[in-house]
Write an enzyme that holds these catalytic residues in place. Sequence first.
Site, PDB file in Angstrom:
ATOM      1  N   ASP A  70       1.601   0.398   0.615  1.00 18.76           N
ATOM      2  CA  ASP A  70       1.767  -0.621   1.659  1.00 18.76           C
ATOM      3  C   ASP A  70       3.177  -0.684   2.231  1.00 18.76           C
ATOM      4  OD1 ASP A  70      -0.797  -1.244   0.915  1.00 18.76           O
ATOM      5  OD2 ASP A  70      -0.412  -3.379   0.594  1.00 18.76           O
ATOM      6  N   HIS A 215       4.069   0.538  -2.972  1.00 14.44           N
ATOM      7  CA  HIS A 215       4.753   0.310  -1.700  1.00 14.44           C
ATOM      8  C   HIS A 215       5.714   1.445  -1.383  1.00 14.44           C
ATOM      9  CE1 HIS A 215       3.415  -3.694  -2.972  1.00 14.44           C
ATOM     10  NE2 HIS A 215       3.444  -4.044  -1.702  1.00 14.44           N
TER      11      HIS A 215
END
Length: 249
Positions: A70, A215
């Site tokens: 992400d 991430h």
Amino acid sequence: MTGPTAGGSAAPSEKPYVRRLCWPYLSAQALHYLLFALRAQQFRSRRPMLGDAHRPVFGVPGRSVALTVDDGPHPEWTPRMLELLDRHRVRATFFLIGARVREHPDLARRIREAGHAIGNHSMSHPQPFAALPPARLRAEIADAQGWIGDAVGAAPRLFRAPGGNWSPAVLRAGADLGLAPVDWTVNPSDWRSPGVARITRRLSRSRPGHVLLCHDGGGDRSQTVEALETVLPRLLDRGLRFVVPGADR
């Protein structure tokens, strides 16, 4: 977060909140804590929730896991993540922020060209996402859809709410754009930079059916990259294969 089905009770093997989400009666803060409980239940369950018209994807079928990444693209960490994935021949799903795609469209294209799936993660990642006015909420998703689609040449088919903050309005807005909602099962909290050992330990506990959250944007992601250097071969050695969550919806 779910209750009994109409005319009957929840199956004994499932906690009541798993059967039907009671979104309309919950505040954004209550949803946050109930979703946390649901993810914890899914982590323990051997029956992954594959999602439907009313619930996000929390798992994948078979002896598979899904690696999701992400908050990118990021000019330093996204290329390093792509190099790592290429070495281990792992396919991931990148949930991109529209504003960052606008700044780095070449990186979004590079993700696509490397064979990875791309999802929509809103235009600016506002939180709590479910508390936004309906018009702003829809604009966040639609604007990101446009920027990402222009950059990579194809509109995303998957959506992840910022912070995993779902509601009926969030699900409807995504569905109106043809997007399947995807959550996660395993969260190492790598965005906090808790240390390589902790990230590695948490991700290494993944089992078939789990959706892993990592991430490549929003800060220094060196710990994430280093942890995945250990985790990816470890999971592959256990016979797990990496798939795209929600791909069959």
